[in-house]
Scaffold this active site. Structure first.
Site, mmCIF file in Angstrom:
data_model
loop_
_atom_site.group_PDB
_atom_site.id
_atom_site.type_symbol
_atom_site.label_atom_id
_atom_site.label_comp_id
_atom_site.label_asym_id
_atom_site.label_seq_id
_atom_site.Cartn_x
_atom_site.Cartn_y
_atom_site.Cartn_z
ATOM 1 C CE LYS A 232 19.637 -4.826 26.390
ATOM 2 N NZ LYS A 232 19.474 -4.814 27.844
ATOM 3 C CG ASP B 112 19.361 -1.728 29.696
ATOM 4 O OD1 ASP B 112 19.767 -1.732 28.521
ATOM 5 O OD2 ASP B 112 18.582 -2.578 30.151
ATOM 6 C CG HIS C 137 -0.763 -10.678 13.172
ATOM 7 N ND1 HIS C 137 -1.039 -9.855 14.238
ATOM 8 C CD2 HIS C 137 -1.702 -11.654 13.211
ATOM 9 C CE1 HIS C 137 -2.083 -10.316 14.899
ATOM 10 N NE2 HIS C 137 -2.502 -11.406 14.295
ATOM 11 N N GLY D 197 -5.848 -9.213 19.241
ATOM 12 C CA GLY D 197 -6.168 -9.540 20.630
ATOM 13 C C GLY D 197 -6.813 -10.911 20.721
ATOM 14 C CB CYS E 92 -5.753 -9.586 13.976
ATOM 15 S SG CYS E 92 -6.307 -11.255 14.259
ATOM 16 C CE1 TYR E 93 -11.721 -8.440 19.937
ATOM 17 C CE2 TYR E 93 -11.005 -6.151 20.032
ATOM 18 C CZ TYR E 93 -11.886 -7.142 20.403
ATOM 19 O OH TYR E 93 -12.941 -6.847 21.218
ATOM 20 C CD GLU F 151 1.564 -7.462 13.974
ATOM 21 O OE1 GLU F 151 1.214 -7.130 12.833
ATOM 22 O OE2 GLU F 151 0.773 -7.917 14.819
#
Ligand code: XMP
Length: 517
Positions: free
Chosen positions: A373, A231, A173, A58, A85-86, A175
């Site tokens: 998606k 979609d 991170h 964050g 992190c945060y 991710e």
């Protein structure tokens, strides 16, 4: 959703990467959901009953007075926790460690040295790995009963853990794609630390959804707006598996679609739904309403409003309609935290089939609202939807109207359709279409002088736009080679009557947007 399915709760503290955490977890076929920290209550956690919790990064500093805090009972749950992190700094501070302000921000690649054989680094052969950092503060003193598992080349504590309480913290991170072995680190947290067993399977998702839709819709009718995009198509196919005889699909053709698109959509849906597929040919109505309009917002508003009017008119002719099917996806549902300057400034009035009439008082059914998606594409694959339909680039609701800056007319639409068709086919021919998030041509309201076959020409310019992106929120321009640029330019100018100059758009998002209007 299957009640037995294990799920991971991601608490969002406002990081730009929070959605990526969810993406990575879903890639590993584990179900997860994101909630903003200020919506997390003890009651909600009990309801969700997560198998493990991840605290995101964050933009705030835990040293600031009003910075986001930990929801009180998270630590009492005795579930595995991963702080990123945060999240790491918050856990450290809450557990009586010390966080210090740094004068220098560590941003981008950093090398870390894995100090300790830790479950979080299981299977990583190297002792030194490249990770993605984005932080100001760092850890000065680790909480009691924690140990350091890695230190960066800059001598910053890059991960800590308490094996006993199953709390793992990363300053970097995992991710982010640029972190070496990032997916393996998340895998370790899910399967070696949190011991997740039941994977999220698309086949189970489809079976559960069909049952849920059947029970909900029963003998009432449902209408679904079709745009030909992924979609709405997958939504309609899923609904048809559940309640085929109660489903009506409405396709409003505003005349601003890509070349041949209207006929292709009609062919596919007519074959599948027969008379319950309703097509409204409205290109003349839209063209008339858009005459002399050049302001982008006005264009969007006119198209959105006209679309709704026509949709409502068609829907009123069907009896016993109680539900409206919409192709809302998970990224549209996730609430992000507006840390910077309150509610985000409105950039564009978005229009899509999803934004349909509130006043119709229909109950909204959104069978894909838990999915990303690529998962929607997988559902589509399992439902045997044509591959070309599923892999198509996203297309905006207002269609080509927002790719013709300035006034719109039939001639311009036709020129743009031709140029766009050549461009997109070129990408398919060269097998680069699927490496690109979105690619299209924009017809500019500028004419320029050229020379062709010894003759003077005075025609339109067009701009080529191709971007790579994960979710359309940020994007990078796609770099063509000089040969490709030459070939493409030649094909367009030689084949499209009305264009004599081709420009390439090298703007990322931000500061640009993907569409021009
Ligand atoms: P921008 O131009 O905002 O576009 O960077 C981001 C993504 O959204 C698509 N887009 C729309 N999609 N209705 C839609 O369904 C709209 O009104 C709309 N406007 C933009 C755009 O094509 C890109 O994928």
């Amino acid at each position: 959703m299957d009640k037995k399915l294990e799920n991971i709760l991601i608490i969002d503290y406002g990081s730009q990467y929070t959605q990526l955490i969810a993406r990575r977890i879903r890639e590993l076929e584990v179900f997860c959901s994101i909630y903003p920290y200020n919506k997390i209550t003890n009651k909600l956690i009990t309801e969700l009953n997560p198998s493990a919790i991840i605290l995101s990064g964050g933009p705030k500093s835990v040293l600031d007075k009003n910075s986001p805090k930990l929801t009180s009972n998270i630590l009492n749950l005795q579930k595995p926790i991963l702080g990123i992190c945060y999240g790491m700094q918050l856990l450290t501070k809450t557990l009586s460690g010390k966080v210090k302000r740094s004068t220098k921000r560590e941003y981008g690649y950093t090398l870390i040295n894995i100090k300790k054989k830790s479950l979080i680094f299981k299977g990583i052969k190297k002792n030194k790995i490249k990770v993605w950092m984005s932080h100001g503060d760092n850890i000065k003193k680790i909480p009691n009963s924690f140990s350091i598992s890695s230190i960066s080349d800059n001598n910053i504590i890059s991960s800590i853990e308490s094996k006993k309480s199953k709390i793992y913290c990363l300053q970097f991170h995992p991710e982010v794609f640029h972190t070496d072995n990032g997916l393996k680190i998340i895998y370790n947290f899910l399967f070696n630390i949190s011991k997740i067993k039941n994977k999220f399977k698309i086949k189970n998702f489809i079976d559960d959804k069909i049952l849920e839709l059947k029970n909900k819709i029963k003998d009432k009718n449902i209408i679904c707006g079709i745009s030909g995009g992924v979609d709405s198509t997958v939504t309609a196919y899923l609904l048809s598996k559940a309640v085929n005889k109660n489903l009506f699909c409405i396709f409003v053709d505003h005349g601003l679609l890509r070349k041949n698109e209207s006929n292709q959509v009609e062919k596919i849906f007519r074959e599948k739904f027969g008379r319950k597929f309703i097509k409204i040919n409205a290109s003349n109505i839209f063209l008339k309403k858009l005459k002399n309009i050049s302001d982008p917002e006005q264009k969007r508003i006119i198209i959105g409003k006209t679309f709704i009017e026509l949709f409502e008119k068609a829907a009123k002719k069907i009896s016993n309609v109680h539900f409206l099917g919409q192709g809302t996806l998970y990224p549209d549902v996730i609430e992000s935290i507006p840390f910077f300057g309150g509610p985000t400034a409105k950039i564009k009035s978005h229009h899509n089939v999803g934004g349909l009439p509130k006043k119709m008082k229909l109950k909204v059914v959104e069978p894909l609202r838990e999915l990303f998606k690529d998962e929607v594409r997988n559902v589509g694959k399992k439902l045997n939807i044509d591959k070309h339909l599923l892999l198509r680039h996203p297309f905006p609701g207002p269609g080509l109207a927002i790719r013709i800056p300035g006034e719109i007319n039939k001639t311009k639409i036709k020129i743009l359709q031709e140029a766009d068709f050549i461009f997109v086919n070129y990408l398919k021919e060269k097998k680069i279409y699927n490496n690109i998030w979105q690619a299209f041509v924009v017809l500019l309201p500028i004419k320029s002088v050229g020379v062709m076959g010894d003759k003077r020409t005075y025609n339109y310019c067009c701009s080529i736009r191709a971007v790579t992106s994960v979710d359309g929120m940020t994007a990078d321009f796609y770099m063509f080679t000089k040969d490709q640029i030459q070939e493409l330019t030649g094909r367009i100018i030689n084949n499209v009557l009305g264009i004599n100059r081709v420009l390439f758009d090298f703007t990322s998002k931000p500061p640009g947007t993907i569409e021009w209007e």
